[in-house]
Design a protein around this motif. Structure first.
Motif, PDB file in Angstrom:
ATOM      1  N   ILE A  16       0.942  -1.532  -0.325  1.00 38.07           N
ATOM      2  CA  ILE A  16      -0.189  -0.550   0.016  1.00 38.07           C
ATOM      3  C   ILE A  16       0.680   0.980  -0.161  1.00 38.07           C
ATOM      4  O   ILE A  16       0.871   2.139  -1.184  1.00 38.07           O
ATOM      5  CB  ILE A  16      -1.513   0.409   1.106  1.00 38.07           C
ATOM      6  N   GLN A  17       1.582   1.519   1.073  1.00 38.61           N
ATOM      7  CA  GLN A  17       2.845   2.323   0.712  1.00 38.61           C
ATOM      8  C   GLN A  17       3.721   3.090  -0.262  1.00 38.61           C
ATOM      9  O   GLN A  17       3.671   3.553  -0.776  1.00 38.61           O
ATOM     10  CB  GLN A  17       3.330   3.097   2.609  1.00 38.61           C
ATOM     11  N   PHE A  18       3.848   1.541  -0.392  1.00 37.39           N
ATOM     12  CA  PHE A  18       5.347   1.802  -1.288  1.00 37.39           C
ATOM     13  C   PHE A  18       4.512   1.445  -2.376  1.00 37.39           C
ATOM     14  O   PHE A  18       5.439   2.304  -4.163  1.00 37.39           O
ATOM     15  CB  PHE A  18       6.280   0.837  -1.223  1.00 37.39           C
ATOM     16  N   GLY A  19       3.422   1.232  -2.613  1.00 36.85           N
ATOM     17  CA  GLY A  19       2.416   1.277  -3.800  1.00 36.85           C
ATOM     18  C   GLY A  19       3.656  -0.249  -4.741  1.00 36.85           C
ATOM     19  O   GLY A  19       3.358  -0.543  -5.860  1.00 36.85           O
ATOM     20  N   TRP A  20       3.848  -0.853  -3.812  1.00 39.21           N
ATOM     21  CA  TRP A  20       4.166  -2.526  -4.540  1.00 39.21           C
ATOM     22  C   TRP A  20       3.005  -3.581  -5.354  1.00 39.21           C
ATOM     23  O   TRP A  20       3.563  -4.183  -6.077  1.00 39.21           O
ATOM     24  CB  TRP A  20       5.388  -3.285  -3.785  1.00 39.21           C
ATOM     25  N   ASP A  21       1.857  -2.850  -4.921  1.00 38.21           N
ATOM     26  CA  ASP A  21       0.779  -4.344  -4.460  1.00 38.21           C
ATOM     27  C   ASP A  21       0.385  -4.827  -4.282  1.00 38.21           C
ATOM     28  O   ASP A  21       1.462  -5.511  -3.629  1.00 38.21           O
ATOM     29  CB  ASP A  21      -0.029  -3.533  -6.180  1.00 38.21           C
ATOM     30  N   GLN A  22       0.182  -6.112  -4.693  1.00 32.78           N
ATOM     31  CA  GLN A  22       0.556  -7.824  -5.134  1.00 32.78           C
ATOM     32  C   GLN A  22       1.785  -8.188  -4.588  1.00 32.78           C
ATOM     33  O   GLN A  22       1.911  -8.922  -3.786  1.00 32.78           O
ATOM     34  CB  GLN A  22      -0.940  -8.918  -5.242  1.00 32.78           C
ATOM     35  N   LYS A  23       2.906  -8.064  -4.910  1.00 32.44           N
ATOM     36  CA  LYS A  23       3.766  -7.997  -4.996  1.00 32.44           C
ATOM     37  C   LYS A  23       4.202  -8.166  -3.717  1.00 32.44           C
ATOM     38  O   LYS A  23       5.108  -8.671  -3.414  1.00 32.44           O
ATOM     39  CB  LYS A  23       4.956  -7.782  -6.085  1.00 32.44           C
ATOM     40  N   GLY A  24       3.887  -6.496  -2.640  1.00 34.03           N
ATOM     41  CA  GLY A  24       4.608  -6.359  -1.933  1.00 34.03           C
ATOM     42  C   GLY A  24       4.203  -7.228  -0.685  1.00 34.03           C
ATOM     43  O   GLY A  24       5.203  -7.691   0.213  1.00 34.03           O
ATOM     44  N   VAL A  25       2.615  -8.241  -0.682  1.00 33.12           N
ATOM     45  CA  VAL A  25       2.571  -9.110   0.004  1.00 33.12           C
ATOM     46  C   VAL A  25       3.090 -10.171  -0.242  1.00 33.12           C
ATOM     47  O   VAL A  25       3.607 -11.668   0.662  1.00 33.12           O
ATOM     48  CB  VAL A  25       1.075  -9.551   0.030  1.00 33.12           C
ATOM     49  N   PHE A  26       3.504 -11.008  -1.320  1.00 35.61           N
ATOM     50  CA  PHE A  26       4.196 -11.897  -1.972  1.00 35.61           C
ATOM     51  C   PHE A  26       5.051 -12.127  -0.619  1.00 35.61           C
ATOM     52  O   PHE A  26       6.285 -12.664  -0.877  1.00 35.61           O
ATOM     53  CB  PHE A  26       4.367 -12.385  -3.278  1.00 35.61           C
ATOM     54  N   TYR A  27       6.193 -11.143  -0.810  1.00 33.42           N
ATOM     55  CA  TYR A  27       7.810 -10.349  -0.739  1.00 33.42           C
ATOM     56  C   TYR A  27       7.267 -10.643   0.859  1.00 33.42           C
ATOM     57  O   TYR A  27       8.808 -10.648   1.692  1.00 33.42           O
ATOM     58  CB  TYR A  27       8.688  -9.708  -1.416  1.00 33.42           C
ATOM     59  N   ALA A  28       6.305  -9.810   1.619  1.00 32.47           N
ATOM     60  CA  ALA A  28       6.552  -9.869   2.531  1.00 32.47           C
ATOM     61  C   ALA A  28       6.140 -11.454   3.996  1.00 32.47           C
ATOM     62  O   ALA A  28       6.400 -11.185   4.551  1.00 32.47           O
ATOM     63  CB  ALA A  28       5.279  -9.167   3.470  1.00 32.47           C
ATOM     64  N   ILE A  29       5.400 -12.536   2.193  1.00 32.89           N
ATOM     65  CA  ILE A  29       5.173 -13.591   3.333  1.00 32.89           C
ATOM     66  C   ILE A  29       7.405 -14.004   3.296  1.00 32.89           C
ATOM     67  O   ILE A  29       7.476 -15.009   3.870  1.00 32.89           O
ATOM     68  CB  ILE A  29       4.517 -14.532   2.028  1.00 32.89           C
ATOM     69  N   ILE A  30       8.220 -13.751   1.792  1.00 31.03           N
ATOM     70  CA  ILE A  30       9.035 -14.403   2.127  1.00 31.03           C
ATOM     71  C   ILE A  30       9.337 -13.623   3.457  1.00 31.03           C
ATOM     72  O   ILE A  30      10.658 -14.586   3.909  1.00 31.03           O
ATOM     73  CB  ILE A  30      10.064 -14.290   0.903  1.00 31.03           C
TER      74      ILE A  30
END
Length: 480
Positions: A442-456
């Motif tokens: 949300i804040q950095f604008g990575w969209d759903q990719k941000g969620v996937f990287y957060a999981i890792i």
């Protein structure tokens, strides 16, 4: 020279055939249900012998869920929604069952390692009593307030008024699920993993046979619709539980339960509850964090959610062998600590960890290079495909962390320390994963990719902190 070459080729062929024969014999032995002592002998063989039936058990459990949805989906969207909503309510049953089975594994494996089989049987009986008491209260709520629960979960009027019977039956018979969890934990922790696998085979076969008969009807059997699916599930699992008790009372394995064992022992029950709270906490933390991630994913539309959901389903199925191996490691840790062989317990964990890292590492490479092939098996919608491919490709980069992390956490649980993994889960999934997912997506604008990287990132934190704790060796000192 040519003669020597042929001789060498023949030797290698005979050696390969011999290894294949040995592998086949080991698989056959692991599924035979014969009594074995896992506190001595080769660690690699012990892991293999325990892991094979545990992996098959998990696969059969997945088949169980798929079969239900396959038949129920023919009744329409409301029927599928009824099953889905009821399953979300029964997560509390699974959480308690998971926690109690974890506590049972820790206590029974330790007593088996000490060769105190009578004490192991007494602990097992107290675990069964604890599960039965907990499920009684859930059953009362489920039977009398199923419509209210469905309404609370946002079900439409058709589901609440016409299909609430499904929820009543599933929740009312939740004791079956609870006992299935606990009894199989008894078998696994005693090293009788093949027995728990057979139980799941029986439950699945009965469910697959009864589902179409009771849902759609046949001859004198009336069509019961979605309620028929609940009855089929309850009968299938119920008869499997009866089979479990036959084995336990007969003493077919290491554990021989007797009627006199079922006198309430509050000291043991208190210990079981204390240990199970950690397992319940781990389950709830993981489930609720997934809900949190789905809430963030909802910001990017249905295609993103659908692609992510398909990718996660694929990942969960692929992780089943790894979960079987990590459960085997937990059993070996408990038994070897009970036998005062802490070094062997530690070596078992490292051996399982190495195997898991290599296995999931190779799978991760395949998913990273060929993600489209797997997502296309489930959908041809271009929007969903793009998102699913992206999710599978990114999340698979963390497979090495998943491989080591699940072995470490399950092994610490198997040692009887369920509080540390609960704390590590809380830190990784709620203090790291959710905030990082929100920040990146949300804040950095990575969209759903941000969620996937957060999981890792969260899985890396979980694995590294678990590794640090494991290397301190404090888990070896845990008394249960």
């Amino acid at each position: 020279m040519h003669y020597n070459s042929n001789l060498k080729e023949k030797f290698l062929r005979v050696k390969a055939i011999d290894r294949g024969r040995q592998l086949f014999n080991m698989i056959k032995e692991s599924l035979s249900g014969e009594e074995k002592d896992y506190t001595n002998g080769r660690i690699g063989k012990a892991l293999f012998m325990l892991a094979i039936p545990m992996v098959l058990e998990m696969i059969f459990e997945s088949v169980f869920a798929i079969a239900d949805i396959l038949f129920v989906s023919q009744l329409g969207d409301d029927a599928v929604a009824t099953v889905g909503i009821t399953e979300s309510i029964t997560t509390i049953v699974y959480a308690i069952g998971f926690g109690l089975s974890m506590a049972t594994t820790a206590l029974v494996a330790r007593r088996v390692g000490e060769k105190k089989f009578e004490k192991a049987a007494k602990v097992s009986s107290q675990a069964i009593l604890t599960g039965a008491i907990a499920s009684f209260f859930i059953a009362v709520v489920g039977i009398f307030f199923s419509k209210d629960l469905l309404r609370l979960m946002g079900a439409n009027a058709t589901i609440v008024n016409e299909m609430s019977g499904y929820a009543s039956i599933i929740l009312g018979s939740n004791m079956i699920i609870m006992l299935l969890f606990i009894n199989n934990a008894i078998f696994r922790s005693a090293g009788d993993a093949a027995l728990s696998m057979r139980v799941l085979i029986i439950a699945n076969c009965l469910n697959i046979i009864l589902d179409p008969l009771l849902i759609f009807g046949l001859g004198p059997i009336p069509a019961m619709g979605v309620e028929g699916a609940a009855i089929a599930t309850s009968i299938g699992r119920g008869l499997a539980v009866v089979y479990q008790f036959v084995l336990l009372f007969k003493g077919s394995g290491k554990i021989h339960i007797k009627i006199e064992h079922f006198t309430l022992k509050w000291k043991t029950i208190k210990k079981l509850i204390k240990l199970s709270l950690g397992g319940i906490g781990q389950n709830i933390i993981a489930t609720s964090s997934w809900i949190g991630l789905m809430r963030i994913m909802a910001e990017f539309g249905s295609a993103a959610i659908a692609g992510y959901t398909i990718a996660i389903r694929i990942l969960i199925f692929i992780l089943l062998p790894s979960w079987g191996l990590s459960n085997a490691a937990a059993t070996l840790v408990g038994q070897n600590l009970g036998a005062n062989q802490s070094e062997r317990a530690e070596k078992s964990v490292w051996a399982a960890g190495r195997i898991n890292v290599v296995f999931l590492g190779l799978i991760g490479v395949v998913f990273f290079l060929f993600p489209a092939y797997f997502i296309e098996l489930f959908t041809d919608d271009q929007g969903i495909l793009v998102n699913g491919i992206q999710a599978l490709k990114i999340i698979s980069c963390g497979f090495i962390f998943y491989g080591m992390g699940m072995v470490l956490l399950n092994s610490i649980n198997g040692a009887g320390d369920t509080q540390t993994p609960t704390l590590l889960n809380l830190i990784s999934f709620w203090i790291v994963e959710i905030p990082v997912a929100y920040l990146l997506a949300i804040q950095f604008g990575w969209d759903q990719k941000g969620v996937f990287y957060a999981i890792i990132i969260a899985e890396a934190v979980l694995t590294l902190t678990a590794l640090y704790w494991f290397k301190t060796g404090r888990w070896k000192l845990k008394k249960v």
